[in-house]
Write a protein that holds these residues in place. Sequence first.
Motif, PDB file in Angstrom:
ATOM      1  N   HIS A 155       2.000  -5.164   8.886  1.00  0.00           N
ATOM      2  CA  HIS A 155       1.310  -4.591   7.732  1.00  0.00           C
ATOM      3  C   HIS A 155      -0.043  -3.988   8.082  1.00  0.00           C
ATOM      4  O   HIS A 155      -0.767  -3.569   7.189  1.00  0.00           O
ATOM      5  N   GLY A 156      -0.419  -3.963   9.386  1.00  0.00           N
ATOM      6  CA  GLY A 156      -1.652  -3.286   9.766  1.00  0.00           C
ATOM      7  C   GLY A 156      -2.582  -4.144  10.587  1.00  0.00           C
ATOM      8  O   GLY A 156      -2.378  -5.357  10.732  1.00  0.00           O
ATOM      9  N   THR A 232       8.675  -1.590  12.613  1.00  0.00           N
ATOM     10  CA  THR A 232       8.429  -2.018  14.000  1.00  0.00           C
ATOM     11  C   THR A 232       9.123  -3.335  14.306  1.00  0.00           C
ATOM     12  O   THR A 232       9.533  -3.580  15.439  1.00  0.00           O
ATOM     13  N   ASP A 260       5.683  -2.119   0.956  1.00  0.00           N
ATOM     14  CA  ASP A 260       4.976  -1.421   2.040  1.00  0.00           C
ATOM     15  C   ASP A 260       5.924  -0.342   2.561  1.00  0.00           C
ATOM     16  O   ASP A 260       6.926  -0.643   3.227  1.00  0.00           O
ATOM     17  N   ALA A 288       1.359   5.860   4.027  1.00  0.00           N
ATOM     18  CA  ALA A 288       0.422   6.477   4.999  1.00  0.00           C
ATOM     19  C   ALA A 288       1.273   7.404   5.869  1.00  0.00           C
ATOM     20  O   ALA A 288       2.135   8.115   5.342  1.00  0.00           O
ATOM     21  N   LYS A 289       1.070   7.388   7.171  1.00  0.00           N
ATOM     22  CA  LYS A 289       1.897   8.078   8.168  1.00  0.00           C
ATOM     23  C   LYS A 289       2.514   9.397   7.679  1.00  0.00           C
ATOM     24  O   LYS A 289       1.882  10.432   7.679  1.00  0.00           O
TER      25      LYS A 289
HETATM   26  C1  LIG Z   1       4.947  -1.005   7.675  1.00  0.00           C
HETATM   27  C2  LIG Z   1       3.554  -0.711   8.128  1.00  0.00           C
HETATM   28  N1  LIG Z   1       2.519  -1.076   7.356  1.00  0.00           N
HETATM   29  C3  LIG Z   1       1.246  -0.819   7.708  1.00  0.00           C
HETATM   30  C4  LIG Z   1       0.955  -0.196   8.906  1.00  0.00           C
HETATM   31  C5  LIG Z   1      -0.480   0.067   9.297  1.00  0.00           C
HETATM   32  O1  LIG Z   1      -0.777   1.406   9.177  1.00  0.00           O
HETATM   33  P1  LIG Z   1      -2.085   2.010   9.919  1.00  0.00           P
HETATM   34  O2  LIG Z   1      -1.833   1.875  11.386  1.00  0.00           O
HETATM   35  O3  LIG Z   1      -2.132   3.428   9.413  1.00  0.00           O
HETATM   36  O4  LIG Z   1      -3.251   1.224   9.458  1.00  0.00           O
HETATM   37  C6  LIG Z   1       2.005   0.200   9.742  1.00  0.00           C
HETATM   38  C7  LIG Z   1       1.726   0.857  11.034  1.00  0.00           C
HETATM   39  O5  LIG Z   1       2.538   0.975  11.902  1.00  0.00           O
HETATM   40  C8  LIG Z   1       3.335  -0.072   9.342  1.00  0.00           C
HETATM   41  O6  LIG Z   1       4.371   0.269  10.126  1.00  0.00           O
END
Ligand SMILES: Cc1ncc(COP(=O)(O)O)c(C=O)c1O
Length: 457
Positions: A155-156, A232, A260, A288-289
């Motif tokens: 989650h980051g 991931t 998420d 995001a992404k």
């Molecule tokens: C499911 C998920 N949540 C949150 C994040 C965190 O995002 P960031 O790296 O933009 O902070 C990622 C990053 O890979 C993610 O895959």
Amino acid sequence: MTSTIDSSIRPVEDTPDAARRAYELDRRHVFHSWSAQDLIDPMVVSAASGSHVWDGDGNKYLDFSSQLVNTNIGHQHPAVVSAIAAQATKLCTIAPSYVNDARSEAARLIAGRTPGELDKIFFTNGGADANEHAVRMARLHTGRHKVLSAYRSYHGGTQLAVNLTGDPRRWPSDNASTGTIHFFPPYLYRTAFHATTQDEESHRALEHLEQLISFEGPSTIAALILESIPGTAGIYLPPPGYLQGVRDLCTRHGIIFIADEVMSGFGRTGKWFASEHFDVIPDLLTFAKGVNSGYVPLGGVAISPEIAATFGKRVYPGGLTYSGHPLATAAAVATINAMESEQIVQHAALLGETVIGPALRGFADNHVSVGEVRGTGVFWAIELVKNRQTREPLAPYGGSSPEMNQLVAACKSRGLLPFANFNRIHVVPPCNTSVEDTQTGLAILDAVLDIADGFAT
Ligand SMILES: Cc1ncc(COP(=O)(O)O)c(C=O)c1O
């Protein structure tokens, strides 16, 4: 099937001297994420176009990782590059308290694609801070503190987000004081519930969650956060009924359900958001992404009317200097419009159904090292094992192995950039990769799996 990337275009690259200098300065001054600084040998990327990148020596690679699974419409999409340039000419930055047309339009386009009535958008700089803010909103809305999240999740990297994370990246920073509690998600291949079918796994995982909620005390739990399809941690799709069951448990106990979709959103799974596959509407959705293919940092939270109303007359105590940054949101507008006009989400779905899925299932039939393949759209995992009966992974949980390192090197030497995690190789190219390029990458993987078979008994 549409294909929007011309893989014959070769962009302007750095000269070998410039690439060498970049490398030397990097090693002297750049501190890299998630790394022992002295043990890494990062690759110089001197140019990129569509689904390809070039290294400092001019070698071309097909990017089957979408970098960190974020270049959903590939590199240097001309419409997005032009939109960023136009916005830069017009207005580079503005404080979040002002109205800005790029931000307003991005919010409209995102709200129009999220499930249900998640009509208000709070912009952040990335995924971790989106999750931090979603939890803050849930805590203030409910007046409760605890947050449930799954093992086998990410989650980051910020403090709360990494504490929510259910993989070993949490351990060095876990101070067990942020009110986070983990549960086992359904994952039949390595079931925690001794299940033998997807239905059994779904049912037992829900029973486990229900018990955990009752033992923790429902009235103490603000939120439950779950990747709609975990990324991931293994691209393991929730079995039938699971996400709906989680939604029902949250509704019954007044717990805010946060989806998420940082990795699974914006076309990656063959739909705009993975929640759509399961007909589930969360209370908060983080992204995001892929929202702008990562061209300028951007993330956010899509908010239900009920939670938005909590902050109608009461101040929301949170913000960022760059919330809804014009360059980032202009890139989002151009990305979403390009995805729409070039039917990129449909293309991702078709690639999964007609090219990647069939090829990977073939790998599972023909390679003894393949324990399981799973995925949808352009979001797939190949789980590699030393032995199909014992399911012993080719690298231990939380680690790497000489065998996995050899496979990654073999991919690169054949011109393919893979996404590898523990004992898995993920097949996550940009959503608009052409059929031909996808087949080229899959053929390389097929050859590399011959090497993996040599490690299996
Ligand atoms: C499911 C998920 N949540 C949150 C994040 C965190 O995002 P960031 O790296 O933009 O902070 C990622 C990053 O890979 C993610 O895959």
